[in-house]
Design a protein around this motif. Sequence first.
Motif, PDB file in Angstrom:
ATOM      1  N   LEU A   4       2.086   5.341 -10.724  1.00 26.46           N
ATOM      2  CA  LEU A   4       0.754   4.805 -10.442  1.00 26.46           C
ATOM      3  C   LEU A   4       0.778   4.050  -9.116  1.00 26.46           C
ATOM      4  O   LEU A   4       1.829   3.541  -8.703  1.00 26.46           O
ATOM      5  CB  LEU A   4       0.310   3.827 -11.541  1.00 26.46           C
ATOM      6  CG  LEU A   4       0.059   4.340 -12.953  1.00 26.46           C
ATOM      7  CD1 LEU A   4      -0.524   3.217 -13.803  1.00 26.46           C
ATOM      8  CD2 LEU A   4      -0.888   5.529 -12.976  1.00 26.46           C
ATOM      9  N   THR A   5      -0.390   3.964  -8.498  1.00 25.37           N
ATOM     10  CA  THR A   5      -0.478   3.114  -7.305  1.00 25.37           C
ATOM     11  C   THR A   5      -0.599   1.659  -7.764  1.00 25.37           C
ATOM     12  O   THR A   5      -0.937   1.377  -8.925  1.00 25.37           O
ATOM     13  CB  THR A   5      -1.726   3.452  -6.465  1.00 25.37           C
ATOM     14  OG1 THR A   5      -2.892   3.149  -7.251  1.00 25.37           O
ATOM     15  CG2 THR A   5      -1.754   4.908  -6.040  1.00 25.37           C
ATOM     16  N   ILE A  10      -2.941  -2.557 -11.320  1.00 21.96           N
ATOM     17  CA  ILE A  10      -3.775  -3.754 -11.556  1.00 21.96           C
ATOM     18  C   ILE A  10      -4.846  -3.433 -12.599  1.00 21.96           C
ATOM     19  O   ILE A  10      -5.066  -4.194 -13.552  1.00 21.96           O
ATOM     20  CB  ILE A  10      -4.436  -4.236 -10.236  1.00 21.96           C
ATOM     21  CG1 ILE A  10      -3.362  -4.786  -9.293  1.00 21.96           C
ATOM     22  CG2 ILE A  10      -5.503  -5.293 -10.516  1.00 21.96           C
ATOM     23  CD1 ILE A  10      -3.875  -5.197  -7.925  1.00 21.96           C
ATOM     24  N   LEU A  11      -5.491  -2.297 -12.434  1.00 24.11           N
ATOM     25  CA  LEU A  11      -6.564  -1.950 -13.378  1.00 24.11           C
ATOM     26  C   LEU A  11      -6.011  -1.706 -14.781  1.00 24.11           C
ATOM     27  O   LEU A  11      -6.622  -2.100 -15.779  1.00 24.11           O
ATOM     28  CB  LEU A  11      -7.348  -0.740 -12.878  1.00 24.11           C
ATOM     29  CG  LEU A  11      -8.101  -0.982 -11.556  1.00 24.11           C
ATOM     30  CD1 LEU A  11      -8.933   0.223 -11.184  1.00 24.11           C
ATOM     31  CD2 LEU A  11      -8.991  -2.218 -11.634  1.00 24.11           C
ATOM     32  N   ALA A  12      -4.838  -1.064 -14.860  1.00 24.39           N
ATOM     33  CA  ALA A  12      -4.225  -0.848 -16.185  1.00 24.39           C
ATOM     34  C   ALA A  12      -3.977  -2.201 -16.858  1.00 24.39           C
ATOM     35  O   ALA A  12      -4.204  -2.361 -18.066  1.00 24.39           O
ATOM     36  CB  ALA A  12      -2.921  -0.071 -16.037  1.00 24.39           C
ATOM     37  N   ASP A  35     -11.359   1.635  -4.649  1.00 26.53           N
ATOM     38  CA  ASP A  35     -11.310   3.084  -4.828  1.00 26.53           C
ATOM     39  C   ASP A  35     -10.866   3.421  -6.260  1.00 26.53           C
ATOM     40  O   ASP A  35     -11.429   4.303  -6.910  1.00 26.53           O
ATOM     41  CB  ASP A  35     -10.340   3.694  -3.802  1.00 26.53           C
ATOM     42  CG  ASP A  35     -10.438   5.209  -3.798  1.00 26.53           C
ATOM     43  OD1 ASP A  35     -11.569   5.719  -3.651  1.00 26.53           O
ATOM     44  OD2 ASP A  35      -9.407   5.871  -3.991  1.00 26.53           O
ATOM     45  N   ALA A  36      -9.889   2.677  -6.744  1.00 22.07           N
ATOM     46  CA  ALA A  36      -9.426   2.915  -8.124  1.00 22.07           C
ATOM     47  C   ALA A  36     -10.499   2.484  -9.129  1.00 22.07           C
ATOM     48  O   ALA A  36     -10.681   3.113 -10.181  1.00 22.07           O
ATOM     49  CB  ALA A  36      -8.128   2.159  -8.364  1.00 22.07           C
ATOM     50  N   ILE A 164       0.907  -2.784  -0.937  1.00 17.47           N
ATOM     51  CA  ILE A 164       1.285  -2.850  -2.358  1.00 17.47           C
ATOM     52  C   ILE A 164       0.201  -2.154  -3.192  1.00 17.47           C
ATOM     53  O   ILE A 164       0.488  -1.509  -4.199  1.00 17.47           O
ATOM     54  CB  ILE A 164       1.455  -4.327  -2.800  1.00 17.47           C
ATOM     55  CG1 ILE A 164       2.444  -5.055  -1.902  1.00 17.47           C
ATOM     56  CG2 ILE A 164       1.772  -4.436  -4.289  1.00 17.47           C
ATOM     57  CD1 ILE A 164       3.854  -5.122  -2.345  1.00 17.47           C
ATOM     58  N   LEU A 165      -1.056  -2.280  -2.736  1.00 22.04           N
ATOM     59  CA  LEU A 165      -2.153  -1.607  -3.463  1.00 22.04           C
ATOM     60  C   LEU A 165      -2.031  -0.084  -3.349  1.00 22.04           C
ATOM     61  O   LEU A 165      -2.376   0.651  -4.279  1.00 22.04           O
ATOM     62  CB  LEU A 165      -3.512  -2.039  -2.908  1.00 22.04           C
ATOM     63  CG  LEU A 165      -3.932  -3.488  -3.168  1.00 22.04           C
ATOM     64  CD1 LEU A 165      -5.224  -3.812  -2.406  1.00 22.04           C
ATOM     65  CD2 LEU A 165      -4.137  -3.741  -4.661  1.00 22.04           C
TER      66      LEU A 165
END
Length: 547
Positions: A4-5, A10-12, A35-36, A164-165
Amino acid sequence: MSQLTGSQIILACLIKEEVSTVFGYPGGAIMPLYDALYQAPIHHILTVHEQNAAHAADGYARSSGKVGVCISTSGPGATNLITGLATAYLDSIPIVAITGQVATPLLGRDSFQEIDITGLSMPITKHNFLVHDIKELAKTVHRAFAIARSGRPGPVLIDVPRDILTGTTEYTDDTLPYTLPPNYPPKDPSAIRAAIDALLEARRPAILVGGGVKIAKAQSAVRHFAAKHQLPILTTLMGLDALPHDHLNLGLTGMHGSQAANKTAAQADVLLAIGTRFSDRTTSNPEMYSMKKTIIHLDGDPSEMGKNVDTHIPISGDIIESLRAIDTELICLPEQETGWWTLNQADEPTEEGLTPHYIMETISHGKRPATTWVADVGQNQMWAAQYLRLQRGDRWLTSGGLGTMGYAVPAALGAKSSEPNRPVVVIVGDGGFKMTGMELLTAVHENLPYTVIILKNNVLGMVRQWQTLFFDKHYSATTLPAFDFAGFVRSCGATAHEVNTKEGFSAAYEQARTSRTVNVIIADIGSDETVKPMTAPNQSVDEFVLI
Ligand SMILES: Cc1ncc(C[n+]2csc(CCOP(=O)(O)OP(=O)(O)O)c2C)c(N)n1
């Protein structure tokens, strides 16, 4: 296991933390996260300004009891968060702020939109992180949530460089949401004994309730204790909605507390203070406050003990447990002096014309659903604190510690989005409204119908009140230029009501209450209303300059 990026990680983590709504504003460094977000099952509310994203996250946290989340880009986006984070910090509100940062190789070079936001936010966050290694990202996010909500809650900031993102790693993190154990000192049975002895000897005991009672979820424990021993209750601005108004609750004490509440605070010989930091707004002169009484201080944060007033019996730890320990040995208190405290008279407003008193009474008295009241700062806030009749289930949101004008309209956005079925009512001055009133547009766009009452006095009322009392009526910079509030409100797509009579106000409020859109009542109250009573600065809490 999957690649994953950083943005996806972060979203997970947010999803694992059960975050469903976030507030923010995009920009260069944070674009990969946006974007994510485009595909994520998280609702993003685009505010007009990053400060308001932080206030909205704060309002969300205060009403839901969960951690609020706000997002901004690096540089100006991040610095715009500062006031909102400071507001949350001083009121102990859990927020996680995620800021984009320039890519790691550009750090420390005055790069475009680079600002040291971890340095800047250090004193106004409970903790902050600059993420250097994508492998640490997931743990950092969960740790930020844990720190924000544990113990005495507060805001935590995570600064994430762009590389990092966009970088990728194997996402293997199996951390589940957690809280950190409380940082209480060992129990001190001798302090509990001393508290019991002091209460047994008291002739004029009283309870002071602060916002910490809500953090500890000790509302009903305090209510039962007060009812069992028939003790009068005083509240700070932050503790106002901890207990409903009843025959023991004298309401607000401090600078604009009632005469009854402040006399009780001054004359009590034993004060059981629960979940309060004894702010100077509550105590006036701290030496005078503690001089003639024994103060028992129950608080979840050991660092509050003896910080602002001399605490005679400090008891830090879980408030419910401490209260229970005191109560089990206190079958009943001996005879107290009678008639040393009296309840405030809940006066019906008798003044001519449309007054703040009439407005607060009209909107809060009688049978109505549990409501979230969001007050801004200034006279409007104090009138709301004095005259709203809070009922069980009501929430009271206001910037107590920092006193941030402009807090209310965006905080209500967060409150309404967390509890869409509950009425949310904002009380704000005409000065404060202009600071952040653009968020009406967001409320309309997001279909979050709340009611805003602007107490329009054409002046910065609270500052002007001080000029009247202490600056020879030199009204320097407190008269506001004319502004078409109704035109502005309508341009945001909300409904405007301009009123200057009691009847006009009541009719407009009735319409607003039952409306499905955002309603703003612009209530003309004249320029000369003052907040009374008012205590003399740095004197005993029962010395008044205005009654
Ligand atoms: C961001 C910010 N700037 C300045 C102040 C100082 N201040 C406190 S009350 C007040 C006046 C508020 O005026 P208004 O919003 O019209 O409300 P009123 O007091 O008239 O009800 C000011 C300027 C503040 N608290 N917050």
